[in-house]
Design a protein around this motif. Sequence first.
Motif: not given
Length: 335
Positions: A73-96
């Motif tokens: 689980t920690r490995r998968e969470r770290a991979a997701l964090r790396a994926t998100l950290g490597a991308r820059r978005y103009d808008v992050v829209l939290d619909m939740q």
Amino acid sequence: MTTRILIVRTSSLGDLVHMLPAISDIARHVPDASIDWLAEEAFAEIPSWHPAVHEVIPVAHRRWRRHWWAADTRRERAALRATLGARRYDVVLDMQALMKSIWLVRQTRGVRHGLDWKSAREPLASLFYDVRHRVEFWQPAIVRQRALAAAAFGYAVEGPPDFGLHALTDGVAIEPAALIMPSASRDDKLWPDADWRQVFDDLQGRGLALRLLAGNEAEQARAQALIRGRADAAVLPRMGLRQVADQLARARIMVGLDSGLTHLSAGLGRPTIGIYKASTPVRTPLQGPAYTASLGERGQAPDAGRVRAAIAEALDEARADPPRADSPAPMGGAG
């Protein structure tokens, strides 16, 4: 110039269906948009069906929370964090606008938009956004999602909701069958067997085969008991989401409890009747391009007569103006 957008709406099935019209709106009003979507892995297929979604980023929060500190689980969470950290978005829209979505939002890079204190179901979530938007709370979910997207991107909501699911319905031949969803995630949502049997009599009297959806073993057993002794009635095997969507797209009509699959049926443009018993349709009514009826209320289930009347109305309306498989049907009535 491309506008890179990340949508944060992870679950549940029905909630993701309710999001699809907002994606259509964004694509229409932000023509250079490149839209990614963070979604729970079990439902990640749904965003992928929309032609305007560039990439679906799966998150496994439901699975992770059972073993949060396990090595995998920690490995998968770290991979997701790396994926998100490597991308820059103009808008992050939290619909939740929930604290469980905030831990994802905080891992993103970009201007973070969400609901303000008075609009969010969990007001603390609003403290983590760069831009906050006011959206009236007591509105249908589809209306709220479309309004939030419109506020974030500066356009006005126009026209009926477009779920963007035409690729699943174009050219599909409608079969003389009724899809039934008699199961739900909670027992207090279940409808009496005697009422179901009256509805089954009505549908079969109209020449429709019965096809029941069921998930786990308990749901399978309940569904089998409901149709015992009936000809041209079957419980479908457990299927993936796309296979279920294909079944719904071919159905003449769908009758189901308040569930994500019932909302998917409406979004696919099939005549759909929803039975509400433990929840209110005020916030989550069925909506779609064909006839829909959201019957009942928390603590006040509709009786079989009311459901049968809606079936008659749905089928009579469809006969008067039959939907073409390659285009949306006209708006129907609502109960």
